[in-house]
Enzyme design. Structure first.
Site, PDB file in Angstrom:
ATOM      1  N   HIS A 107      -9.630  10.845   1.150  1.00 31.86           N
ATOM      2  CA  HIS A 107      -8.671   9.737   1.107  1.00 31.86           C
ATOM      3  C   HIS A 107      -7.373  10.064   1.838  1.00 31.86           C
ATOM      4  O   HIS A 107      -6.451   9.253   1.882  1.00 31.86           O
ATOM      5  CB  HIS A 107      -8.379   9.390  -0.359  1.00 31.86           C
ATOM      6  CG  HIS A 107      -7.666   8.085  -0.551  1.00 31.86           C
ATOM      7  ND1 HIS A 107      -6.342   8.004  -0.937  1.00 31.86           N
ATOM      8  CD2 HIS A 107      -8.091   6.801  -0.409  1.00 31.86           C
ATOM      9  CE1 HIS A 107      -5.982   6.728  -1.037  1.00 31.86           C
ATOM     10  NE2 HIS A 107      -7.017   5.981  -0.719  1.00 31.86           N
ATOM     11  N   ASP A 143      16.461  10.712  -8.712  1.00 33.41           N
ATOM     12  CA  ASP A 143      17.895  10.992  -8.567  1.00 33.41           C
ATOM     13  C   ASP A 143      18.363  10.939  -7.108  1.00 33.41           C
ATOM     14  O   ASP A 143      19.404  11.505  -6.767  1.00 33.41           O
ATOM     15  CB  ASP A 143      18.251  12.358  -9.159  1.00 33.41           C
ATOM     16  CG  ASP A 143      18.161  12.377 -10.683  1.00 33.41           C
ATOM     17  OD1 ASP A 143      18.222  11.283 -11.280  1.00 33.41           O
ATOM     18  OD2 ASP A 143      18.022  13.467 -11.273  1.00 33.41           O
ATOM     19  N   HIS A 171       0.823  -1.213   0.000  1.00 35.60           N
ATOM     20  CA  HIS A 171       0.000   0.000   0.000  1.00 35.60           C
ATOM     21  C   HIS A 171       0.857   1.262   0.000  1.00 35.60           C
ATOM     22  O   HIS A 171       0.326   2.376   0.103  1.00 35.60           O
ATOM     23  CB  HIS A 171      -0.914  -0.025   1.242  1.00 35.60           C
ATOM     24  CG  HIS A 171      -2.100   0.882   1.143  1.00 35.60           C
ATOM     25  ND1 HIS A 171      -2.326   1.908   2.028  1.00 35.60           N
ATOM     26  CD2 HIS A 171      -3.138   0.914   0.263  1.00 35.60           C
ATOM     27  CE1 HIS A 171      -3.450   2.528   1.714  1.00 35.60           C
ATOM     28  NE2 HIS A 171      -3.955   1.952   0.645  1.00 35.60           N
ATOM     29  N   ASP A 209      -1.245  19.854  18.130  1.00 32.59           N
ATOM     30  CA  ASP A 209      -0.686  20.996  18.870  1.00 32.59           C
ATOM     31  C   ASP A 209       0.247  21.900  18.070  1.00 32.59           C
ATOM     32  O   ASP A 209       1.197  22.465  18.631  1.00 32.59           O
ATOM     33  CB  ASP A 209       0.071  20.485  20.106  1.00 32.59           C
ATOM     34  CG  ASP A 209      -0.825  19.747  21.073  1.00 32.59           C
ATOM     35  OD1 ASP A 209      -2.053  19.737  20.854  1.00 32.59           O
ATOM     36  OD2 ASP A 209      -0.307  19.175  22.033  1.00 32.59           O
ATOM     37  N   LYS A 231      -4.550  10.567   4.676  1.00 31.03           N
ATOM     38  CA  LYS A 231      -4.168   9.833   5.889  1.00 31.03           C
ATOM     39  C   LYS A 231      -3.215  10.734   6.674  1.00 31.03           C
ATOM     40  O   LYS A 231      -1.997  10.661   6.524  1.00 31.03           O
ATOM     41  CB  LYS A 231      -3.464   8.517   5.547  1.00 31.03           C
ATOM     42  CG  LYS A 231      -4.269   7.594   4.600  1.00 31.03           C
ATOM     43  CD  LYS A 231      -3.830   7.750   3.188  1.00 31.03           C
ATOM     44  CE  LYS A 231      -4.263   6.634   2.259  1.00 31.03           C
ATOM     45  NZ  LYS A 231      -5.590   6.175   2.323  1.00 31.03           N
TER      46      LYS A 231
END
Length: 486
Positions: free
Chosen positions: A404, A230, A223, A411, A406
């Site tokens: 989608h 480079d 996933h 803080d 994640k």
């Protein structure tokens, strides 16, 4: 002679139950997964065992990464040499990050062999068009190597545009290597990459899977999302390669995701991960008995301000490093903790961390999509959204297309951007990669992105969940029972 069908049925039930118990307990796994698989095997005879054959068996670790320890040792030596050349030994971690973040840095150093990469330049992307415009520019400018690893590399307009460019660069003599997941890239066959192979490039499905249909390790997917150009420019985050990630699919509409472009020593972590995965996938290794080629880890002169650690996890380790990172950030939060994830199926340890933070006065907010892409997963997400909302945690449904991203930010000081969802699959079954960031500017930017997304979202209150139908609640509860194996 009459056939006693009742007796035959009872024998089948008993034999099926016995086989289910023997099958599930043959391999070490957590209690939640044991009960979930027993539920499937006992109540869905025959079909349940077929499902288990494809997605239930554990991945043998001795087949995961050939030369893993040898390669890791060489990579560690190379990274240590880079740190000496950069003069980073003149400063300790406490000189460049907050005291609160030190414990997270130490944890990742121990559990994931992840070094603290300093002085990086980072750009955040939330729109696929602007992201891939920049990706294409960087690939066009490649002079030595292009390394790409994605869960999804679709045979569509964007996929072909990227492929054509990779073919062009391979013809120019640039080293081009691609790893894709055969399940996540459903419909993209080896034939699709033939022009690249003919041009001198290389492309393989992760772990060199020959057939999705006959893959008896279907449950373990690559996933990760990695691009390294480079050895100096890196990308990681939630976007994959395909038209739907540009908002071109009517089913999902606008695609809301988060990705990062990195320049600096943070790229070394992405490169090291790619090399390990390539050695596990390709018949020819990038690193063997010879010393690692310096071109893969060029000395960086970048003078940015962002400190980070690249952390990977997967079924090759029992430590669940990224999940531990999520829990660590949640427990370190004092003011707020904002989370975005397409799936919300946390295990008990993550649930407890969220509860403790919220009970301690931390403003915990979680944003998930308002539409499904996987029915069972979405119903399970709704179950946990309802549970957390009832416990005082603010849960938002994103309404402007598909969420989608994640990400996690706390803080105005620490954050995470990567490929790992807030669910069992990303914690235990998938091969994932995240960047954990210790930088006020990046953390504040991610917080502001979350706040802006709230304007396109609906806060889910306990009263709203109470109005749901009994049938919907049943589907949510049933899906939750299967959550450890979704």
């Amino acid at each position: 002679m009459d056939i006693d069908w009742s007796l035959i049925f009872q024998i089948i039930v008993v034999v099926n139950a016995a086989l289910a118990i023997l099958t599930v307990f043959r391999e070490k796994r957590d209690i939640a997964a044991i009960w979930a698989w027993l539920l499937v095997l006992v109540f869905i005879p025959v079909v349940g065992f077929i499902a288990y054959a494809f997605i239930g068996r554990k991945l043998p670790k001795n087949r995961l990464f050939k030369l893993h320890s040898h390669v890791q040792m060489q990579l560690d030596e190379r990274l240590e040499e880079q740190r000496r050349q950069l003069g980073s030994e003149q400063k300790t971690a406490s000189d460049v990050i907050s005291k609160r973040a030190i414990s997270a840095v130490n944890m990742f150093s121990k559990t994931s062999s992840s070094f603290l990469a300093r002085q990086n330049k980072v750009k955040i992307f939330t729109d696929g068009r602007s992201l891939f415009h920049r990706v294409i520019e960087d690939i066009e400018g490649a002079r030595k190597s292009i390394h790409i690893e994605f869960y999804t590399f679709y045979n569509d307009k964007l996929g072909n545009e990227i492929l054509d460019l990779l073919v062009k660069k391979a013809q120019e003599g640039v080293e081009v290597r691609v790893i894709y997941d055969s399940w996540g890239s459903m419909g993209t066959t080896r034939k699709f990459f033939k022009p690249l192979n003919d041009a001198g490039g290389h492309a393989y499905p992760f772990l060199n899977t020959r057939s999705v249909i006959l893959d008896f390790r279907l449950n373990f997917r690559d996933h990760r999302k990695i691009i390294v150009v480079d050895g100096m420019i890196g990308y990681t985050g939630g976007f994959n390669i395909g038209d739907q990630y540009l908002g071109r699919k009517k089913k999902f509409g606008n695609w809301r995701d988060t990705h990062m472009r990195i320049i600096g020593s943070g790229v070394f972590g992405l490169q090291a991960r790619f090399i390990l995965d390539w050695n596990a996938t390709s018949p020819t290794s990038l690193i063997n008995e010879d010393k690692v080629d310096p071109k893969y880890f060029p000395v960086t002169t970048t003078k940015g301000s962002v400190n980070m650690q690249i952390v990977s996890s997967g079924p090759d380790s029992d430590l669940q490093q990224i999940k531990m990172g999520y829990i660590k950030l949640i427990t370190l939060a004092r003011d707020y903790c904002y989370i975005q994830s397409p799936y919300l199926i946390p295990d008990d340890s993550v649930l407890d961390a969220l509860r403790i933070a919220a009970s301690s006065g931390v403003d915990v907010r979680i944003m998930v999509p308002s539409m499904p892409d996987h029915p069972f997963v979405y119903r399970a997400t709704q179950y946990y959204a309802r549970q957390l909302a009832e416990e005082g945690i603010k849960v938002y449904y994103y309404d402007n297309g598909f969420m989608h991203a994640k990400t996690m930010v706390i803080d105005d000081s620490m954050a995470s951007v990567g490929s790992a969802n807030m669910d069992y699959r990303s914690f235990k079954l998938n091969f994932e990669i995240n960047s954990f960031i210790y930088d006020e500017k990046v953390a504040t930017e991610l917080k502001n992105i979350f706040v802006n997304d709230m304007d396109r979202s609906t806060l889910q209150t306990p009263e709203m969940f109470k109005k749901q139908s009994s049938w919907l609640k049943f589907k949510q509860t049933f899906s939750r029972l299967l959550s450890p194996i979704l």
